[in-house]
Design a protein around this motif. Structure first.
Motif, short mmCIF file in Angstrom:
data_model
loop_
_atom_site.label_atom_id
_atom_site.label_comp_id
_atom_site.label_asym_id
_atom_site.label_seq_id
_atom_site.Cartn_x
_atom_site.Cartn_y
_atom_site.Cartn_z
N GLU A 259 50.96 55.70 41.64
CA GLU A 259 51.77 54.67 42.31
C GLU A 259 52.89 54.24 41.36
O GLU A 259 52.72 54.27 40.14
N PRO A 260 54.03 53.85 41.93
CA PRO A 260 55.20 53.56 41.08
C PRO A 260 55.04 52.29 40.25
O PRO A 260 54.32 51.36 40.64
N VAL A 261 55.76 52.26 39.15
CA VAL A 261 55.69 51.16 38.18
C VAL A 261 56.80 50.15 38.47
O VAL A 261 57.92 50.51 38.79
N GLU A 262 56.45 48.85 38.33
CA GLU A 262 57.45 47.79 38.43
C GLU A 262 57.82 47.31 37.02
O GLU A 262 56.95 46.92 36.25
N SER A 263 59.09 47.40 36.69
CA SER A 263 59.65 46.76 35.50
C SER A 263 59.04 47.20 34.17
O SER A 263 58.51 48.31 34.05
N THR A 264 59.12 46.28 33.17
CA THR A 264 58.80 46.66 31.78
C THR A 264 57.57 45.93 31.24
O THR A 264 57.42 45.76 30.04
N GLY A 265 56.65 45.52 32.12
CA GLY A 265 55.51 44.72 31.66
C GLY A 265 54.23 45.50 31.44
O GLY A 265 53.17 44.90 31.24
N ALA A 266 54.28 46.83 31.45
CA ALA A 266 53.05 47.63 31.31
C ALA A 266 52.52 47.58 29.88
O ALA A 266 53.25 47.25 28.94
N PHE A 304 56.25 37.92 42.31
CA PHE A 304 56.59 39.30 41.99
C PHE A 304 57.95 39.65 42.59
O PHE A 304 58.46 38.95 43.47
N HIS A 305 58.52 40.72 42.08
CA HIS A 305 59.79 41.28 42.53
C HIS A 305 60.91 40.23 42.60
O HIS A 305 61.56 40.03 43.63
N GLY A 306 61.11 39.54 41.49
CA GLY A 306 62.24 38.64 41.38
C GLY A 306 61.95 37.18 41.67
O GLY A 306 62.87 36.36 41.65
N GLN A 307 60.69 36.81 41.92
CA GLN A 307 60.38 35.40 42.17
C GLN A 307 60.36 34.59 40.87
O GLN A 307 60.88 33.49 40.83
N HIS A 308 59.73 35.15 39.84
CA HIS A 308 59.65 34.43 38.56
C HIS A 308 59.84 35.40 37.39
O HIS A 308 58.93 35.63 36.59
N PRO A 309 61.05 35.96 37.26
CA PRO A 309 61.28 36.89 36.14
C PRO A 309 61.65 36.13 34.86
O PRO A 309 61.89 34.92 34.88
N ASP A 317 58.47 39.90 36.56
CA ASP A 317 57.62 38.79 37.01
C ASP A 317 56.24 38.79 36.35
O ASP A 317 55.71 37.74 36.04
N ILE A 318 55.67 39.97 36.18
CA ILE A 318 54.33 40.06 35.60
C ILE A 318 54.40 40.90 34.33
O ILE A 318 54.79 42.07 34.36
N SER A 332 54.02 33.71 36.65
CA SER A 332 54.11 32.36 37.18
C SER A 332 53.70 32.38 38.65
O SER A 332 53.55 33.45 39.26
N THR A 333 53.53 31.18 39.18
CA THR A 333 53.10 31.04 40.58
C THR A 333 53.97 29.98 41.26
O THR A 333 54.66 29.20 40.59
N SER A 334 53.88 29.92 42.58
CA SER A 334 54.62 28.87 43.30
C SER A 334 54.06 27.50 42.95
O SER A 334 54.78 26.51 42.86
N LYS A 335 52.76 27.42 42.71
CA LYS A 335 52.14 26.15 42.33
C LYS A 335 52.66 25.68 40.97
O LYS A 335 52.92 24.49 40.77
N ALA A 336 52.84 26.61 40.05
CA ALA A 336 53.35 26.24 38.72
C ALA A 336 54.86 26.04 38.72
O ALA A 336 55.42 25.60 37.73
N LYS A 337 55.52 26.38 39.81
CA LYS A 337 56.96 26.16 39.97
C LYS A 337 57.78 26.80 38.85
O LYS A 337 58.70 26.19 38.32
#
Ligand code: CA
Length: 449
Positions: A259-266, A304-309, A317-318, A332-337
């Protein structure tokens, strides 16, 4: 200069009213000095009525006096003042032309400045290129001294001198801190060391790592792993036998992820490659020996995908991290704003064992990593001289501001991760795969701000 004189004359003649014809003559006097004669025909009179003439002649004389003064200043080298006089006597159209010329010159200056910056960066790259000289019997310092001596013979002494002066700087750290091998606060981060420069556009940013606790053959803690993360379907994981093969450029193996990788957080840990699946909060554990997925789990509530980069963006994001205490997720999360949330993960199942919420705004820092159960954040990904600016200790649940100097030598640092076996930070800075030595010390040795 004569061009300016001609423009002045033109302006003066255009600005004059009621004068149809005018001419300027030059001749040398008996002393060899240049004399100017300015002649204007009168439209009303065929001959001069008297020696002193009328108001028209007086007007012409006064203008001629002004012109002579202007020419005199030009001849005398007072060019700046003359140009001021020129501007005052020129039409709006001519002023606009001058302004346009000035803007064009400003643009040329900016372009030249940009090229100077690029060349400075290239010079830095050349300085960092590994030097394949044989190890001198007396060790690195003696080798440096020998290289300095030989360099002074061929004119490159200045550069070699700079190299030597950088070495003792690290010795400012007390010997007790250098020998400290246990867990502790981050005391200092060394200068970046270049291992490889990507040769294609897909190498602008990415991930490169070594497994600090490799357990399963054929891979070891010397194996180097790399992913170029530019692109929409990133799946290729390159494996290199060691840093030498990595520097030469040809991998020993290329694994294709399911499966494809998102960004540089691996990250890598105990024979598994951990990463975030593209466009999702799903975490995946890929077993390197069997080349198959071993675990899959959604990270609860994670943006994810640009919500909390991070401030760099890039769907960071992660961010997964490993330290002496295990596997972590920084997100981060929506709760943590938008504040950084930190979770310790089970390395087998990916389940969350414990979560902490910090007050560090995730989009105000460039990256983060874990050392000894403490979260550290990097202030900027572009500033040449920036800092590690926050620490959050999971043992106490408290954070504070710090200011540990950190250098972004190539001005676009997209990944920073800690390897506790090597006691180094691994980073990917604008095509450059680099490491930083880190020094740890006992508590309270960092400089709080
Ligand atoms: Ca990181």
């Amino acid at each position: 200069m004569w061009l300016l004189v001609a423009m002045c004359l033109t302006c003066l003649m255009l600005c004059s009213q009621g004068q149809d014809r005018a001419s300027l003559q030059r001749s040398s006097d008996n002393d060899g000095r240049c004399q100017y004669t300015f002649t204007v025909d009168s439209p009303a009179e065929a001959s001069c009525p008297g020696v002193h003439g009328g108001p028209e002649l007086e007007g012409i004389r006064s203008r001629l006096t002004l012109l002579e003064a202007l020419v005199s200043r030009l001849v005398g080298g007072e060019r700046a003042e003359a140009e001021g006089g020129l501007q005052e006597s020129c039409s709006p159209g001519e002023k606009n032309q001058l302004l346009q010329d000035k803007e064009q010159l400003d643009r040329q200056v900016q372009e030249l400045q940009r090229r100077v910056d690029e060349m400075s960066l290239e010079a830095e790259t050349l300085r960092q290129r590994p030097c394949h000289q044989p190890q001198a019997p007396g060790g690195p310092l003696q080798e440096l001294n020998q290289r300095t001596d030989s360099a002074s013979d061929n004119g490159s002494y200045q550069e070699m001198k700079a190299e030597v002066t950088e070495v003792p700087a690290s010795r400012l750290i007390p010997e007790s801190a250098q020998n400290f091998t246990g867990c502790g606060d981050l005391v200092s981060v060394g200068e970046p060391v270049l291992h490889r420069k990507a040769d294609g556009i897909t190498g602008k940013y990415g991930v490169w790592l070594q497994d600090p606790e490799a357990l399963v053959p054929p891979y070891t803690n010397k194996t180097v792993w790399r992913i170029d993360t530019v692109g929409k379907d990133v799946r290729q994981l390159f494996a290199y036998e060691d840093k030498e093969q990595f520097a030469r450029g040809f991998p020993m193996k290329v694994l294709v992820l399911p499966e494809p990788v998102e960004s540089t957080g691996a990250t890598l840990y105990r024979g598994s490659f951990y990463y975030q699946r593209r466009r999702s909060r799903t975490l995946l554990r890929y077993d390197l020996a069997s080349e198959s997925l071993a675990a899959r789990l959604d990270l609860p509530h994670a943006g994810f995908h640009g919500q909390h980069p991070y401030s760099w963006g890039g769907y960071t994001d992660i961010d997964l991290a490993v330290d002496e205490q295990g596997l972590w997720a920084i997100y981060s999360t929506s709760k943590a704003k938008g504040a950084i949330v930190l979770s310790r993960l089970d390395p087998d199942s990916l389940e969350v064992r414990k979560t902490w919420e910090t007050n560090i705004r995730k989009n105000t820092v460039a990256n983060a990593f874990m050392v000894c159960g403490r979260l550290y954040t990097v202030a900027s990904y572009t500033a040449l001289n920036t800092t590690i600016n926050h620490v959050f200790d999971t043992a106490t649940g408290e954070g504070r501001a710090i200011a540990v100097p950190f250098r972004n030598r190539y001005r676009y640092n997209s990944m920073v991760d800690y390897n506790h076996a090597q006691r180094k930070l691994y980073a990917w800075d604008n095509f450059h795969m680099i490491t930083y030595d880190v020094r740890l010390g006992r508590a309270s040795s960092t400089s709080a701000v």
